[in-house]
Design a protein around this motif. Structure first.
Motif, short mmCIF file in Angstrom:
data_model
loop_
_atom_site.label_atom_id
_atom_site.label_comp_id
_atom_site.label_asym_id
_atom_site.label_seq_id
_atom_site.Cartn_x
_atom_site.Cartn_y
_atom_site.Cartn_z
N ALA A 351 111.29 121.57 112.47
CA ALA A 351 111.93 120.39 113.24
C ALA A 351 113.00 120.92 114.16
O ALA A 351 113.30 120.31 114.77
CB ALA A 351 111.95 119.37 112.35
N SER A 352 113.62 122.09 113.82
CA SER A 352 114.85 122.57 114.23
C SER A 352 114.70 123.00 115.76
O SER A 352 113.59 123.50 116.13
CB SER A 352 115.10 123.97 113.48
OG SER A 352 116.49 124.47 114.39
N HIS A 353 115.63 122.44 116.44
CA HIS A 353 115.65 122.98 117.99
C HIS A 353 115.68 124.53 118.15
O HIS A 353 115.59 125.16 119.15
CB HIS A 353 116.59 122.25 118.71
CG HIS A 353 118.17 122.85 118.65
ND1 HIS A 353 118.85 122.45 117.58
CD2 HIS A 353 118.78 123.55 119.48
CE1 HIS A 353 119.82 122.91 117.60
NE2 HIS A 353 120.05 123.83 118.50
N HIS A 354 116.23 125.00 117.14
CA HIS A 354 116.60 126.52 117.16
C HIS A 354 115.24 127.20 117.28
O HIS A 354 114.97 128.29 118.03
CB HIS A 354 117.36 127.19 115.96
CG HIS A 354 118.99 126.78 116.04
ND1 HIS A 354 119.72 126.98 116.84
CD2 HIS A 354 119.44 125.75 115.10
CE1 HIS A 354 121.11 126.32 116.76
NE2 HIS A 354 120.60 125.74 115.59
N LEU A 355 114.07 126.81 116.42
CA LEU A 355 112.98 127.52 116.49
C LEU A 355 112.28 127.29 117.90
O LEU A 355 111.73 128.23 118.46
CB LEU A 355 111.98 126.87 115.50
CG LEU A 355 110.67 127.41 115.42
CD1 LEU A 355 110.52 128.79 115.09
CD2 LEU A 355 109.63 126.47 114.34
N VAL A 356 112.25 126.19 118.55
CA VAL A 356 111.57 125.91 119.58
C VAL A 356 112.39 126.68 120.84
O VAL A 356 111.84 127.11 121.72
CB VAL A 356 111.82 124.20 120.11
CG1 VAL A 356 111.00 124.14 121.51
CG2 VAL A 356 111.07 123.55 119.05
N SER A 357 113.93 126.80 120.77
CA SER A 357 114.67 127.66 121.88
C SER A 357 114.10 128.76 121.94
O SER A 357 114.06 129.64 122.83
CB SER A 357 116.03 127.08 121.87
OG SER A 357 116.54 127.68 120.49
N VAL A 358 114.14 129.37 120.60
CA VAL A 358 113.86 130.87 120.53
C VAL A 358 112.43 131.13 121.04
O VAL A 358 112.42 132.02 121.60
CB VAL A 358 114.10 131.39 118.95
CG1 VAL A 358 113.57 132.91 118.72
CG2 VAL A 358 115.43 131.33 118.64
N ARG A 359 111.64 130.24 120.75
CA ARG A 359 110.14 130.66 121.06
C ARG A 359 110.07 130.41 122.85
O ARG A 359 109.48 131.25 123.21
CB ARG A 359 109.27 129.53 120.56
CG ARG A 359 107.67 129.83 121.15
CD ARG A 359 106.78 128.70 120.22
NE ARG A 359 106.50 128.78 119.14
CZ ARG A 359 106.84 127.80 118.15
NH1 ARG A 359 107.57 126.72 118.69
NH2 ARG A 359 106.67 127.94 116.92
N ALA A 360 110.82 129.64 123.26
CA ALA A 360 111.06 129.48 124.71
C ALA A 360 111.45 130.61 125.45
O ALA A 360 111.01 131.26 126.45
CB ALA A 360 111.69 128.25 125.12
N HIS A 361 112.55 131.49 124.70
CA HIS A 361 113.12 132.55 125.12
C HIS A 361 112.18 133.73 125.38
O HIS A 361 112.24 134.31 126.28
CB HIS A 361 114.25 132.79 124.43
CG HIS A 361 114.98 134.08 124.65
ND1 HIS A 361 115.52 134.56 125.66
CD2 HIS A 361 115.25 135.27 123.68
CE1 HIS A 361 116.03 135.70 125.81
NE2 HIS A 361 115.67 136.12 124.55
N LEU A 362 111.37 133.77 124.18
CA LEU A 362 110.43 134.78 124.01
C LEU A 362 109.18 134.60 124.99
O LEU A 362 108.73 135.51 125.45
CB LEU A 362 109.99 134.84 122.42
CG LEU A 362 111.04 135.24 121.68
CD1 LEU A 362 110.42 135.49 120.25
CD2 LEU A 362 111.92 136.34 121.89
N LEU A 363 108.87 133.48 125.13
CA LEU A 363 107.77 133.19 126.04
C LEU A 363 108.35 133.46 127.46
O LEU A 363 107.75 134.16 128.37
CB LEU A 363 107.35 131.73 126.10
CG LEU A 363 106.63 131.23 124.82
CD1 LEU A 363 106.64 129.78 124.73
CD2 LEU A 363 105.08 131.94 124.90
N GLU A 364 109.67 133.30 128.09
CA GLU A 364 110.20 133.65 129.12
C GLU A 364 110.05 135.20 129.21
O GLU A 364 109.68 135.57 130.18
CB GLU A 364 111.54 132.92 129.09
CG GLU A 364 112.31 133.46 130.47
CD GLU A 364 113.66 132.94 130.79
OE1 GLU A 364 114.28 133.24 131.80
OE2 GLU A 364 114.28 132.19 129.58
N LEU A 365 110.55 135.91 128.29
CA LEU A 365 110.39 137.31 128.40
C LEU A 365 109.13 138.00 128.59
O LEU A 365 108.74 138.94 129.13
CB LEU A 365 111.05 137.87 127.06
CG LEU A 365 112.34 137.66 126.62
CD1 LEU A 365 112.89 138.53 125.28
CD2 LEU A 365 113.27 138.17 127.99
#
Length: 401
Positions: A351-365
């Motif tokens: 449920a952490s926002h950190h997990l979602v934000s890291v996934r978003a960053h890697l999807l951006e890359l």
């Protein structure tokens, strides 16, 4: 160091002396806090005493006397001792900081109570200051501290260092509490400010005290190194408007070179002198980041190797999350995303926002901007930190959202 910071360093000495003489940690701690309040009112007007420690001890002892007088049932038995101030106004020179830290981090207390009691009894912060730092009403924090002291009294915790085996176990809790204090200051979990410098400074001070008291412990040195190496970037982490600046975009000329040099020296010595622990490994990772002249020059292969060892030494989803970023930097975003899928099922981080934000960053890359944009929006929805929320929405906007 300001004069008032120096006074806060006297708190464990004064409190330790009173508890050793009179017992009753809870009432002695209240008396010391009252003496600190009196000092803030009187010293700016009347001038600083020749011996601040003796002044605080004398006033705190008189506060104890006042409390004893109000208790008729115990008056005759306790009043004589409570009125007896230390000879010459001085206190015993023994340093009770470590004993107090162990007491405040007693396993009978909850983590939040351990933090609050440590900041008050060892750090010398007032209840109002602690409440402001954690964005809770002063009355709520007062109740938390009161319950913690009552719990220590109920379990009969003695004011003494625990046996060696218990010391080793509880030292880990002490280090964790100091680290939690630092993390709350470095990235506040809620509110409008990203950084609460009063907490990061206090955590570093406590880590220095621990290193002075237990100089041969590699993990104590590792924690101090980690805090210094991380805090060295603090000035560059926010833009003039208070918004968050990610590590890759920070102006490295604003990093604190002196703190970096001290941290690197500490972690180098710790790693070469004994068993390697998680704080040493995290400090080594921070050192690799801090020693890179540019973001592009960062040695991600070394960071990945260190995270791989850290995950074996202290496995937890937060470490895996950070390792996924390093994997993406070394082996590409697809490899990092695959690792994230493996950790996503862990309830401790799902449920952490950190997990979602890291996934978003890697999807951006990886070039999947639509999915990345949606991820940044979801992470922004989950976080309770306003600066982090604004940063995530800015990242989404850059992708056309």
């Amino acid at each position: 160091m300001t004069d008032w910071q120096a006074v806060r360093r006297l708190v464990p000495e004064v409190l330790g002396a009173l508890v050793r003489r009179y017992g009753q940690f809870d009432t002695c701690e209240d008396a010391v806090q009252e003496a600190l309040v009196a000092a803030t009112v009187q010293w700016p007007v009347e001038g600083w005493p020749e011996s601040p420690r003796a002044w605080l001890t004398t006033v705190a002892t008189r506060r104890l006397a006042d409390q004893v007088r109000s208790d008729v049932a115990r008056r005759r038995r306790e009043e004589a001792d409570a009125l007896r101030t230390p000879a010459g106004g001085e206190v015993q020179a023994d340093d009770d900081t470590l004993t107090l830290l162990f007491l405040c981090c007693h396993p009978a207390l909850t983590p939040s109570s351990q933090i609050a009691l440590t900041l008050r009894a060892v750090g010398g912060l007032s209840t109002a200051e602690i409440a402001r730092a954690f964005l809770v009403p002063e009355a709520t924090m007062a109740q938390r501290i009161s319950r913690a002291k009552q719990r220590i009294k109920a379990v009969g915790a003695a004011f003494a260092l625990p046996p060696p085996a218990e010391q080793a176990r509880r030292l880990g809790v002490v280090l964790q509490v100091v680290y939690l204090v630092f993390n709350e200051g470095y990235t506040a979990t809620s509110g409008t400010r990203l950084v609460r410098a009063e907490l990061t400074a206090e955590a570093i001070r406590l880590a220095r005290e621990l290193h002075r008291l237990v100089p041969g412990d590699g993990e104590v040195a590792g924690l101090l190194a980690l805090l210094l190496l991380t805090d060295a970037r603090r000035e560059a982490r926010t833009a003039p408007d208070g918004s968050l600046v990610p590590l890759s975009e920070q102006d490295r000329t604003r990093w604190n070179a002196e703190a970096i040099a001290e941290g690197v020296s500490l972690v180098t010595g710790a790693l070469s002198s004994g068993p390697v622990g998680p704080y040493q490994l995290q400090a080594a990772i921070a050192a690799v980041h801090d020693e890179a002249p540019t973001a592009e020059a960062t040695d991600w292969r070394q960071i990945l190797a260190l995270y791989t060892v850290l995950e074996k030494v202290a496995p937890n989803p937060a470490v895996t999350l950070n390792r996924a970023v390093a994997v993406a930097e070394v082996h590409g975003p697809a490899a990092g995303l695959a690792l994230l899928e493996a950790v996503s099922a862990d309830d401790r981080i799902a449920a952490s926002h950190h997990l979602v934000s890291v996934r978003a960053h890697l999807l951006e890359l990886a070039g999947d901007h639509d999915a990345a944009r949606a991820g940044y929006h979801e992470a922004a929805r989950r976080t309770t930190s306003e600066p982090e929320r604004r940063h995530l929405l800015t990242r989404a906007a850059r992708l056309g959202g």
